[in-house]
Design a protein around this motif. Structure first.
Motif, PDB file in Angstrom:
ATOM      1  N   ALA A   1       0.822  -1.211   0.000  1.00 19.97           N
ATOM      2  CA  ALA A   1       0.000   0.000   0.000  1.00 19.97           C
ATOM      3  C   ALA A   1       0.855   1.259   0.000  1.00 19.97           C
ATOM      4  N   ASN A   2       1.932   1.237   0.761  1.00 14.15           N
ATOM      5  CA  ASN A   2       2.787   2.428   0.871  1.00 14.15           C
ATOM      6  C   ASN A   2       3.384   2.832  -0.470  1.00 14.15           C
ATOM      7  N   GLY A   3       3.774   1.865  -1.263  1.00 11.83           N
ATOM      8  CA  GLY A   3       4.383   2.190  -2.547  1.00 11.83           C
ATOM      9  C   GLY A   3       3.489   1.981  -3.742  1.00 11.83           C
ATOM     10  N   GLY A   4       2.249   1.606  -3.489  1.00 12.62           N
ATOM     11  CA  GLY A   4       1.377   1.197  -4.573  1.00 12.62           C
ATOM     12  C   GLY A   4       1.040   2.281  -5.567  1.00 12.62           C
ATOM     13  N   ARG A   5       0.762   3.481  -5.103  1.00 15.59           N
ATOM     14  CA  ARG A   5       0.365   4.546  -6.029  1.00 15.59           C
ATOM     15  C   ARG A   5       1.500   4.878  -6.996  1.00 15.59           C
ATOM     16  N   ASP A   6       2.726   4.949  -6.490  1.00 13.17           N
ATOM     17  CA  ASP A   6       3.865   5.247  -7.352  1.00 13.17           C
ATOM     18  C   ASP A   6       4.177   4.098  -8.310  1.00 13.17           C
ATOM     19  N   ALA A   7       3.802   2.887  -7.912  1.00 12.36           N
ATOM     20  CA  ALA A   7       4.129   1.722  -8.735  1.00 12.36           C
ATOM     21  C   ALA A   7       3.103   1.457  -9.830  1.00 12.36           C
ATOM     22  N   LEU A   8       1.982   2.181  -9.804  1.00 18.36           N
ATOM     23  CA  LEU A   8       0.909   1.936 -10.769  1.00 18.36           C
ATOM     24  C   LEU A   8       0.865   2.998 -11.860  1.00 18.36           C
ATOM     25  N   LEU A   9       0.588   2.559 -13.062  1.00 13.23           N
ATOM     26  CA  LEU A   9       0.286   3.469 -14.159  1.00 13.23           C
ATOM     27  C   LEU A   9      -1.153   3.963 -14.022  1.00 13.23           C
ATOM     28  N   PRO A  10      -1.527   5.049 -14.701  1.00 15.46           N
ATOM     29  CA  PRO A  10      -2.918   5.527 -14.645  1.00 15.46           C
ATOM     30  C   PRO A  10      -3.902   4.413 -15.008  1.00 15.46           C
ATOM     31  N   GLY A  11      -4.995   4.349 -14.239  1.00 11.32           N
ATOM     32  CA  GLY A  11      -5.999   3.318 -14.459  1.00 11.32           C
ATOM     33  C   GLY A  11      -5.678   1.998 -13.790  1.00 11.32           C
ATOM     34  N   GLY A  12      -4.630   1.974 -12.956  1.00  9.90           N
ATOM     35  CA  GLY A  12      -4.153   0.731 -12.377  1.00  9.90           C
ATOM     36  C   GLY A  12      -4.982   0.232 -11.211  1.00  9.90           C
ATOM     37  N   ALA A  13      -4.643  -0.976 -10.753  1.00  2.00           N
ATOM     38  CA  ALA A  13      -5.371  -1.617  -9.662  1.00  2.00           C
ATOM     39  C   ALA A  13      -4.433  -2.543  -8.908  1.00  2.00           C
ATOM     40  N   VAL A  14      -4.811  -2.833  -7.651  1.00  2.00           N
ATOM     41  CA  VAL A  14      -4.062  -3.763  -6.803  1.00  2.00           C
ATOM     42  C   VAL A  14      -5.025  -4.835  -6.314  1.00  2.00           C
ATOM     43  N   ALA A  15      -4.652  -6.097  -6.489  1.00  2.00           N
ATOM     44  CA  ALA A  15      -5.456  -7.213  -5.986  1.00  2.00           C
ATOM     45  C   ALA A  15      -4.590  -8.056  -5.062  1.00  2.00           C
ATOM     46  N   VAL A  16      -5.075  -8.318  -3.847  1.00  5.34           N
ATOM     47  CA  VAL A  16      -4.293  -9.078  -2.869  1.00  5.34           C
ATOM     48  C   VAL A  16      -5.140 -10.183  -2.249  1.00  5.34           C
ATOM     49  N   GLU A  17      -4.481 -11.294  -1.949  1.00  4.43           N
ATOM     50  CA  GLU A  17      -5.113 -12.331  -1.141  1.00  4.43           C
ATOM     51  C   GLU A  17      -4.977 -11.946   0.328  1.00  4.43           C
ATOM     52  N   ILE A  18      -5.952 -12.359   1.149  1.00  2.00           N
ATOM     53  CA  ILE A  18      -5.915 -12.059   2.578  1.00  2.00           C
ATOM     54  C   ILE A  18      -6.214 -13.326   3.373  1.00  2.00           C
ATOM     55  N   GLY A  19      -5.830 -13.292   4.650  1.00  2.00           N
ATOM     56  CA  GLY A  19      -6.166 -14.370   5.555  1.00  2.00           C
ATOM     57  C   GLY A  19      -7.562 -14.193   6.119  1.00  2.00           C
ATOM     58  N   ILE A  20      -8.033 -15.207   6.804  1.00  2.67           N
ATOM     59  CA  ILE A  20      -9.382 -15.187   7.370  1.00  2.67           C
ATOM     60  C   ILE A  20      -9.523 -14.029   8.355  1.00  2.67           C
ATOM     61  N   GLY A  21     -10.553 -13.201   8.142  1.00  2.00           N
ATOM     62  CA  GLY A  21     -10.848 -12.106   9.050  1.00  2.00           C
ATOM     63  C   GLY A  21      -9.989 -10.878   8.894  1.00  2.00           C
ATOM     64  N   GLN A  22      -9.180 -10.798   7.847  1.00  4.00           N
ATOM     65  CA  GLN A  22      -8.276  -9.655   7.692  1.00  4.00           C
ATOM     66  C   GLN A  22      -8.832  -8.546   6.800  1.00  4.00           C
TER      67      GLN A  22
ATOM     68  N   GLY B   1      -9.185   9.039  -6.776  1.00  5.45           N
ATOM     69  CA  GLY B   1      -8.848  10.204  -7.570  1.00  5.45           C
ATOM     70  C   GLY B   1      -7.833   9.918  -8.654  1.00  5.45           C
ATOM     71  N   ASP B   2      -7.715   8.651  -9.039  1.00  7.37           N
ATOM     72  CA  ASP B   2      -6.716   8.270 -10.025  1.00  7.37           C
ATOM     73  C   ASP B   2      -7.112   8.792 -11.415  1.00  7.37           C
ATOM     74  N   LYS B   3      -6.094   9.067 -12.206  1.00  5.50           N
ATOM     75  CA  LYS B   3      -6.337   9.428 -13.601  1.00  5.50           C
ATOM     76  C   LYS B   3      -6.823   8.200 -14.364  1.00  5.50           C
ATOM     77  N   GLU B   4      -7.655   8.457 -15.349  1.00  3.28           N
ATOM     78  CA  GLU B   4      -8.114   7.350 -16.177  1.00  3.28           C
ATOM     79  C   GLU B   4      -7.006   6.911 -17.124  1.00  3.28           C
ATOM     80  N   PHE B   5      -7.290   5.849 -17.860  1.00  2.13           N
ATOM     81  CA  PHE B   5      -6.315   5.373 -18.838  1.00  2.13           C
ATOM     82  C   PHE B   5      -5.978   6.488 -19.820  1.00  2.13           C
ATOM     83  N   PRO B   6      -4.730   6.599 -20.229  1.00  6.95           N
ATOM     84  CA  PRO B   6      -4.369   7.645 -21.216  1.00  6.95           C
ATOM     85  C   PRO B   6      -4.965   7.334 -22.584  1.00  6.95           C
TER      86      PRO B   6
END
Length: 297
Positions: free
Chosen positions: A236-257, A292-297
């Motif tokens: 999460a801390n570095g996610g915005r800088d690591a994504l291009l416009p229109g990007g997304a992050v998908a993560v697996e989680i443990g039970i109850g997290q 507030g992310d920019k859409e795809f270019p």
């Protein structure tokens, strides 16, 4: 179970293995016996019934005896086989990788929508698989999307070698590259979609895990820090800088997290877009978009 003392046919040995596993407290004695007998005698497990009445060759009996001893000592059946099926492929395992498990297929399914959207806008999609292990997530997505490319990161060089071999076996090696490093720090350029099944077990819970997991899975692929959430903070801390416009992050989680992980991403400017449950009905994967992310270019 060496020699011919427990039966002269494959069927006899299958019955004997099943009984020993049941008596030994193995959770799935029937399935494990079938998989190991099929492996020992070089038969497809799905067609084992066709070979059950065949005489059991000495080499196969000896192999099976070793397999049974290892399983009764707590080694997981897929570690013994050296591979595990996930989505549409078999993935080779190594001491540096976790076994890809069916729960993680929910993460692959969840990532399909943003990848489809990205390809629709740009004609291609660059996916980063953080903590790739066997490469199961990235390889499965590349097989689904010929227009996608993947960069797979891990802190283990051994895991990356295993992942690269699995990408080659699945026929997607030309679109799969590996990077050694910790979380997003290993990336050398922004990507369109980040996926990750990170370590999420609290450090204090490791000792209480099943013997099969505790003694045979790489601990650093399990240990998520004191609260199990260390990797989510890093992504999460570095996610915005690591994504291009229109990007997304998908993560697996443990039970109850889900609440804690959603809060971590919200603090870094991400909105929870949707989630997915595994086959057992547990909330297993979360999809985030930068607010507030920019859409795809």
């Amino acid at each position: 179970m060496s020699g011919g003392g427990e039966g002269s046919s494959v069927a006899d040995l299958l019955a004997a293995a099943r009984l020993r596993f049941a008596d030994g407290g193995v959770a799935s004695p029937e399935l494990d016996a079938r998989l190991l007998v099929a492996e020992a005698f070089g038969v497809d497990a799905a067609r084992l019934f066709l070979a059950k009445e065949l005489p059991a060759a000495a080499a196969g009996r000896d192999r099976l005896a070793g397999f049974v001893a290892r399983r009764l000592a707590g080694e997981p059946v897929h570690r013994i086989l050296g591979r595990r099926a996930f989505y549409a492929h078999d993935f080779q395992l190594s001491p540096d990788t976790l076994e890809p498990r069916p729960d993680t297929e929910a993460l692959v399914d969840l990532a399909r929508a943003p990848i489809t959207e990205c390809i629709g806008h740009k004609g291609r999609c660059i996916v980063a698989d953080i903590g790739t292990g066997t490469g199961a997530i990235a390889v499965s997505l590349l097989a689904l999307f010929p227009e996608a490319e993947a960069v797979a990161t891990d802190i283990s060089a051994g895991a990356l070698a295993t992942a690269a071999a699995n990408a080659g076996a699945a026929g997607v090696a030309a679109r799969f590259r590996v990077r050694l490093g910790d979380h997003l720090l290993a990336l050398d350029r922004p990507v369109d979609v980040i996926v990750s099944n990170p370590p999420y077990i609290p450090s204090g819970d490791i000792a209480a895990l099943q013997r099969e997991v505790r003694e045979h899975d790489p601990l650093r692929a399990l240990d998520g820090g004191p609260d199990g959430l260390r990797s989510y903070r890093a992504i999460a801390n570095g996610g915005r800088d690591a994504l291009l416009p229109g990007g997304a992050v998908a993560v697996e989680i443990g039970i109850g997290q889900e609440r804690d992980v959603a809060a971590i991403f919200a603090e870094q400017g991400f909105a929870l877009e949707t989630s997915a449950r595994d086959l057992g009905g547990t909330e297993r994967a979360l999809l985030f978009r930068p607010m507030g992310d920019k859409e795809f270019p």
